[in-house]
Design a protein around this motif. Structure first.
Motif, short mmCIF file in Angstrom:
data_model
loop_
_atom_site.label_atom_id
_atom_site.label_comp_id
_atom_site.label_asym_id
_atom_site.label_seq_id
_atom_site.Cartn_x
_atom_site.Cartn_y
_atom_site.Cartn_z
N TYR A 1 14.82 22.31 -41.46
CA TYR A 1 15.24 20.74 -42.03
C TYR A 1 16.89 20.56 -41.33
N GLN A 2 17.34 21.52 -40.89
CA GLN A 2 18.61 21.29 -39.92
C GLN A 2 18.24 20.87 -38.67
N THR A 3 17.10 21.41 -38.09
CA THR A 3 16.41 21.00 -36.82
C THR A 3 16.07 19.60 -36.95
N TYR A 4 15.49 19.20 -38.04
CA TYR A 4 14.85 17.79 -38.21
C TYR A 4 16.00 16.76 -38.08
N PHE A 5 17.07 17.22 -38.83
CA PHE A 5 18.14 16.28 -38.87
C PHE A 5 19.08 16.16 -37.62
N LYS A 6 18.94 17.16 -36.89
CA LYS A 6 19.56 17.02 -35.44
C LYS A 6 18.70 16.33 -34.72
N LEU A 7 17.63 16.21 -34.56
CA LEU A 7 16.85 15.49 -34.07
C LEU A 7 16.89 13.98 -34.27
N SER A 8 17.33 13.86 -35.56
CA SER A 8 17.44 12.49 -35.92
C SER A 8 18.80 11.88 -35.44
N THR A 9 19.07 11.78 -34.09
CA THR A 9 20.38 11.51 -33.73
C THR A 9 20.64 9.89 -33.96
N ASP A 10 19.71 9.03 -34.07
CA ASP A 10 19.78 7.75 -34.23
C ASP A 10 19.79 7.22 -35.67
N GLY A 11 19.76 8.32 -36.66
CA GLY A 11 19.97 8.00 -37.95
C GLY A 11 18.60 7.05 -38.44
N GLY A 12 17.53 6.76 -37.56
CA GLY A 12 16.40 5.87 -37.76
C GLY A 12 15.11 6.73 -38.55
N HIS A 13 15.33 8.07 -38.01
CA HIS A 13 14.24 8.83 -38.76
C HIS A 13 14.83 9.56 -39.96
N ARG A 14 13.84 9.47 -41.04
CA ARG A 14 14.29 10.10 -42.06
C ARG A 14 13.12 10.75 -42.89
N LEU A 15 13.29 11.85 -43.62
CA LEU A 15 12.23 12.52 -44.45
C LEU A 15 11.62 11.31 -45.14
N LEU A 16 10.16 11.29 -45.34
CA LEU A 16 9.57 10.30 -45.68
C LEU A 16 9.22 10.66 -47.26
N LEU A 17 10.29 10.30 -48.28
CA LEU A 17 9.87 10.71 -49.71
C LEU A 17 9.85 9.35 -50.67
N TYR A 18 8.77 8.86 -50.53
CA TYR A 18 8.58 7.58 -51.18
C TYR A 18 7.04 7.13 -51.38
N SER A 19 6.66 6.79 -52.58
CA SER A 19 5.45 6.37 -52.80
C SER A 19 5.56 4.88 -53.15
N LEU A 20 5.29 4.17 -52.00
CA LEU A 20 5.28 2.65 -52.24
C LEU A 20 4.57 2.27 -53.48
N PRO A 21 3.34 2.64 -53.56
CA PRO A 21 2.41 2.01 -54.60
C PRO A 21 3.11 2.51 -55.87
N ARG A 22 3.84 3.32 -56.11
CA ARG A 22 4.38 3.82 -57.38
C ARG A 22 5.46 2.87 -57.71
N ALA A 23 6.32 2.61 -56.62
CA ALA A 23 7.46 1.73 -56.54
C ALA A 23 7.02 0.35 -57.02
N GLU A 24 6.00 -0.01 -56.33
CA GLU A 24 5.45 -1.48 -56.65
C GLU A 24 5.15 -1.56 -58.11
N GLU A 25 4.48 -0.63 -58.60
CA GLU A 25 4.05 -0.53 -60.08
C GLU A 25 5.24 -0.71 -60.97
N GLU A 26 6.38 0.24 -60.66
CA GLU A 26 7.60 0.16 -61.60
C GLU A 26 8.24 -0.94 -61.37
N PHE A 27 8.57 -1.29 -59.95
CA PHE A 27 9.60 -2.43 -59.75
C PHE A 27 9.14 -3.73 -59.23
N GLY A 28 7.98 -3.64 -59.30
CA GLY A 28 7.30 -5.09 -58.67
C GLY A 28 7.51 -5.17 -57.22
N LYS A 29 7.11 -6.22 -56.30
CA LYS A 29 7.31 -6.37 -55.17
C LYS A 29 8.47 -6.97 -54.47
N GLU A 30 9.14 -7.75 -55.50
CA GLU A 30 10.40 -8.40 -55.24
C GLU A 30 11.51 -7.39 -54.30
#
Length: 176
Positions: free
Chosen positions: A100-129
């Motif tokens: 993980y330290q290597t991963y974050f060191k390779l993410s120098t531009d801040g654009g790369h992030r661990l992908l921890l997110y369920s979009l369908p689950r979020a849509e279900e709980e929060f809606g699409k807005e």
């Protein structure tokens, strides 16, 4: 012949990646040279360049491998449920800190992030807005928590970290 998937080429790439990861633990990406890597793994520059365009190509390819491995390990991650998913995540991080330290060191531009997110689950709980904003806020928050924990040497237990994440996410749900 050095074909793309032969054993010798795969072994060379593994050696290059291993040496690169070791060097990343000692110094920033911009200070690592091809010569450093070749010297560290005992391979010629021509072997390096047969597999990578430059250091940044190596970094990008390694980052993609790390992201794929992470996605495979945590494809069923659920921060909103019980703490099992988060506990598994933080246990894995503690056991694989250099990964993980290597991963974050390779993410120098801040654009790369661990992908921890369920979009369908979020849509279900929060809606699409405004979902894209919630998603980015959550992903950045989780990554900030992970980075901070790594920087502190993973001092808190995985159980404590799982509870912190659960409470943070739960706080967002109760405000709806």
């Amino acid at each position: 012949m050095n074909t793309p998937n032969n054993k010798r080429r795969r072994d060379s790439v593994r050696k290059i990646e291993k040496t690169f990861i070791e060097l990343l633990q000692e110094k920033p990406l911009k200070e690592i040279s091809v010569a450093d890597i070749c010297q560290g793994c005992g391979l010629n520059r021509s072997t390096f360049y047969a597999n990578f365009v430059d250091i940044y190509d190596l970094a990008d390819k390694l980052r993609l491998k790390l992201e794929a491995k992470f996605a495979e390990l945590f494809s069923d991650f659920d921060p909103t449920g019980d703490t099992d998913s988060a506990l598994r995540l933080f246990t894995h991080i503690r056991e694989n800190q250099s990964f993980y330290q290597t991963y974050f060191k390779l993410s120098t531009d801040g654009g790369h992030r661990l992908l921890l997110y369920s979009l369908p689950r979020a849509e279900e709980e929060f809606g699409k807005e405004h979902l894209k904003y919630h998603r980015e806020f959550f992903r950045c928050g989780v990554n900030a928590i992970v980075r901070l924990w790594l920087e502190g040497g993973c001092a808190e237990t995985p159980e404590e970290m799982a509870e912190i994440l659960r409470l943070e996410y739960r706080g967002r749900q109760t405000q709806q």
